[in-house]
Write an enzyme that holds these catalytic residues in place. Structure first.
Site, mmCIF file in Angstrom:
data_model
loop_
_atom_site.group_PDB
_atom_site.id
_atom_site.type_symbol
_atom_site.label_atom_id
_atom_site.label_comp_id
_atom_site.label_asym_id
_atom_site.label_seq_id
_atom_site.Cartn_x
_atom_site.Cartn_y
_atom_site.Cartn_z
ATOM 1 C CG ASN A 1 54.906 19.265 3.396
ATOM 2 O OD1 ASN A 1 55.171 18.309 2.658
ATOM 3 N ND2 ASN A 1 53.963 20.160 3.101
ATOM 4 C CD GLU B 1 50.688 24.249 7.063
ATOM 5 O OE1 GLU B 1 51.903 24.333 7.251
ATOM 6 O OE2 GLU B 1 50.187 23.638 6.100
ATOM 7 N N GLY C 1 54.971 29.330 1.915
ATOM 8 C CA GLY C 1 55.913 29.480 0.808
ATOM 9 C C GLY C 1 56.069 30.909 0.333
ATOM 10 C CB SER D 1 57.045 31.812 5.921
ATOM 11 O OG SER D 1 56.591 31.787 4.580
HETATM 12 C C1 PEP Z 1 53.884 23.903 4.351
HETATM 13 O O1 PEP Z 1 54.119 23.410 3.262
HETATM 14 O O2 PEP Z 1 53.116 23.317 5.133
HETATM 15 C C2 PEP Z 1 54.523 25.175 4.697
HETATM 16 C C3 PEP Z 1 54.195 25.740 5.826
HETATM 17 O O3 PEP Z 1 55.414 25.690 3.812
HETATM 18 P P1 PEP Z 1 56.470 26.898 4.089
HETATM 19 O O4 PEP Z 1 57.132 26.598 5.412
HETATM 20 O O5 PEP Z 1 57.423 26.843 2.953
HETATM 21 O O6 PEP Z 1 55.672 28.145 4.155
#
Ligand code: PEP
Length: 257
Positions: free
Chosen positions: A11, A173, A179, A219
């Site tokens: 993403n 998530e 992030g 992450s």
């Molecule tokens: C996301 O945007 O779905 C995500 C998991 O971001 P990150 O991997 O940066 O934590």
């Protein structure tokens, strides 16, 4: 029941213009080996304005990656300034569409009802929703993680029929891991993905739930992908930040090497 096909999606959020998008895909393809694509799906979710360039490069270079969009509107067409419909995405060969990413829920006020309407629209046109759910840190610390995620699933999937289990993906998530560099431990991620599957079982029955893919997101990096993917109920990853680095995303996709 055939084994679930793992699905790794990047993403890109609001990063990379359409020229940078082409470079990113080319570099990613350079780092990937043919075997990396075998037996798993790889999905790229660039911003809307880069979908056409990414579609073109995937087609012209015959790259076995799928195109995904980061959101959509629930109506097919009309006076909805600024919105993008599912039929428009279909014309661009988009296969997957994220619905209810936590940033959409938090920053753009998307409720479970909105996510539900988008999920229905995505399905109506034969595209595949990736329905995102996850609890906040406050909710986790209050011991409400399973309850929150179950409620999001019930609301987001109300009335959604799943006859082909591969056609709808759930991404768990935890908001506190997105992030932030703070990943759920593989045990915690497994526990939550198992809870997601338990809810899918109560919604769709044993066989369908067993065939549905549940991704972990938050992450995900080259250093933690293997441990996460080794868990029984984790069938893939939704990757934000690390998908913007061709080297890192290639290591994540190629974690079986
Ligand atoms: C996301 O945007 O779905 C995500 C998991 O971001 P990150 O991997 O940066 O934590």
């Amino acid at each position: 029941m055939a084994a679930r096909t793992p699905i790794i999606a990047g993403n890109w959020k609001m990063h990379r213009d359409h020229l940078e998008a082409i470079q990113l895909v080319q570099k990613l393809a350079y780092h990937l080996e043919e075997d990396d694509y075998e037996g798993q799906e790889v999905v790229l979710c660039p911003p809307f304005v880069s979908l056409r360039s990414v579609q073109t490069i995937l087609q012209s270079d015959r790259l076995p990656m799928q195109l995904g969009a980061q959101t959509c509107y629930d109506q097919d067409e009309g006076a909805f300034t600024g919105e993008i419909s599912v039929p428009m995405l279909e014309r661009l060969d988009v296969t997957y569409v994220l619905a209810g990413h936590s940033e959409r829920r938090e920053l753009f006020g998307e409720t479970d009802e909105v996510v539900n309407a988008k999920t229905a629209a995505i399905q109506r046109h034969g595209l595949r929703p990736i329905v995102c759910v996850g609890e906040s840190l406050e909710q986790r610390e209050a011991g409400q993680a399973v309850e929150v995620v179950t409620e999001q699933l019930r609301g987001s999937l109300a009335g959604i029929d799943v006859s082909d289990p591969e056609a709808l993906v759930v991404a768990y998530e935890p908001v506190w891991a997105i992030g932030t560099g703070r990943t759920a431990t593989p045990d915690d991620a497994q526990e939550m993905c198992a809870a997601v599957r338990a809810e899918l079982r109560s919604l769709y029955g044993e066989d369908t739930a067993t065939g549905m893919r549940v991704q972990y997101g938050g992450s995900v990096k080259p250093g933690n992908i293997r441990a996460l993917m080794a868990e029984a109920d984790i069938d893939g990853a939704l990757v934000g930040g690390a998908s913007l680095s061709s080297e890192d995303f290639a290591l994540i996709v190629g974690h079986r090497r």
